[in-house]
Design a protein around this motif. Structure first.
Motif, PDB file in Angstrom:
ATOM      1  N   ARG A  89       0.905  -0.671   0.054  1.00 63.79           N
ATOM      2  CA  ARG A  89      -0.731   0.073  -0.161  1.00 63.79           C
ATOM      3  C   ARG A  89       1.201   1.219   0.088  1.00 63.79           C
ATOM      4  O   ARG A  89       1.308   1.327   0.189  1.00 63.79           O
ATOM      5  CB  ARG A  89      -0.945   0.008   1.539  1.00 63.79           C
ATOM      6  CG  ARG A  89      -1.979   1.139   1.515  1.00 63.79           C
ATOM      7  CD  ARG A  89      -3.024   1.258   2.288  1.00 63.79           C
ATOM      8  NE  ARG A  89      -3.394   2.413   2.357  1.00 63.79           N
ATOM      9  CZ  ARG A  89      -4.899   2.559   1.916  1.00 63.79           C
ATOM     10  NH1 ARG A  89      -5.099   0.686   1.615  1.00 63.79           N
ATOM     11  NH2 ARG A  89      -6.089   3.162   1.910  1.00 63.79           N
ATOM     12  N   LEU A 114      -4.762  -2.226  -0.921  1.00 63.11           N
ATOM     13  CA  LEU A 114      -4.305  -1.428  -1.443  1.00 63.11           C
ATOM     14  C   LEU A 114      -4.351  -0.045  -2.315  1.00 63.11           C
ATOM     15  O   LEU A 114      -3.555   0.906  -2.397  1.00 63.11           O
ATOM     16  CB  LEU A 114      -3.473  -2.034  -2.888  1.00 63.11           C
ATOM     17  CG  LEU A 114      -3.256  -3.604  -3.206  1.00 63.11           C
ATOM     18  CD1 LEU A 114      -3.425  -4.620  -4.372  1.00 63.11           C
ATOM     19  CD2 LEU A 114      -1.879  -3.533  -2.336  1.00 63.11           C
ATOM     20  N   GLY A 115      -5.568  -0.107  -1.819  1.00 63.03           N
ATOM     21  CA  GLY A 115      -5.773   1.594  -2.000  1.00 63.03           C
ATOM     22  C   GLY A 115      -5.677   1.649  -3.601  1.00 63.03           C
ATOM     23  O   GLY A 115      -5.233   3.013  -3.914  1.00 63.03           O
TER      24      GLY A 115
END
Length: 284
Positions: A89, A114-115
């Protein structure tokens, strides 16, 4: 895709069997330069092996690999996902594509962990190692047409690809095609053992079984006939095939196969839920 029609830099997070199959296919089809492939895994000796064999780059640092790539392939086991996602991330480029082959792991889990939004979830199988696999895949809306083209090139380097518009089909594919080769291998092993029991040497029995399976699959595909019609072609009333099929049916052959595939499907969903729960727990 890059200007010359080849693929951009790819990072493989996880450098096991399937990652190697993908690397081999990409290089065989001349889709990418070896130095534009970064293989990341916990064992330095595995990285050295891939470096020596294919000329790719290797590291034991996942964030470092992901930060350099336009395509990040998550080729780790689903049990490892809760540890890998927080590690990655913030290190994946905003416009990068995440391509996950982690069995059972949902897109929502990847997005949250992970965004990132451009995600393809795919399920290849082991014949990909010789370019004869099949990959079932789906994509989020944020995946661009260019990224789709790149992903298709990657998958076709492993064999055939089948797109589905609903993620639930990925767990079904895991049970049917992802683990499917194991069912075929077990059936072939049983046939070889039976051939040895009849009196063939194991070498001859294996040759006979391999060609029977290969020939039958190719004939079935090219004939265009229903599998039941093909089976009936081989089955004479009161003959040897009819006798063999009677015992297979009596032993519950179809039912056992169906139950096995259903069990694999349930397990795939369990793995996905377990990964999601663990990611959520770690983020609290």
């Amino acid at each position: 895709m890059s200007v010359d029609g080849r693929l951009p830099r790819i990072a493989f997070i996880g450098s096991g069997v399937m990652a190697e199959a993908m690397i081999r296919g990409l290089l065989r089809d001349n889709l990418i330069d070896p130095q534009d492939i970064i293989a990341s895994g916990p064992r330095p000796e595995r990285g050295q092996e891939l470096r020596s064999r294919y000329g790719v780059r290797a590291t034991v640092h996942n964030p470092e690999a992901a930060a350099e790539a336009e395509i990040v392939v998550l080729s780790v086991k689903p049990q490892v996902i809760p540890r890998v996602l927080p590690e990655l991330r913030g290190h994946i480029r905003p416009q990068a594509l995440v391509f996950s082959i982690a069995a059972g792991v949902r897109i929502a889990t990847l997005r949250e962990g992970l965004g990132v939004s451009a995600i393809i979830r795919a399920m290849p199988n082991t014949p990909a190692q010789i370019g004869q696999g099949v990959t079932v895949w789906t994509a989020t809306e944020e995946v661009t047409p260019r990224q789709r083209e790149q992903a298709i090139l990657l998958m076709r380097a492993m064999g055939e690809e089948v797109y589905v518009d609903d993620e639930r089909y990925l767990d079904m594919a895991t049970a049917l095609t992802g683990t499917g080769p194991a069912y075929v291998f077990l059936f072939m092993e049983a046939m070889v053992d039976a051939g040895v029991h009849l009196g063939f040497s194991r070498r001859v029995a294996e040759q006979l079984v391999y060609q029977t399976v290969i020939g039958s699959a190719l004939y079935a595909r090219q004939s265009g006939l229903h599998l039941a019609a093909l089976r009936n072609q081989v089955t004479s009333p009161g003959g040897t095939t009819a006798e063999a099929l009677y015992h297979l049916e009596k032993g519950g052959f179809r039912t056992v196969i169906s139950r096995a595939i259903w069990a694999a499907y349930v397990r795939s969903r369990q793995l996905g839920r377990g990964a999601a729960d663990e990611v959520e727990r770690l983020e609290r």
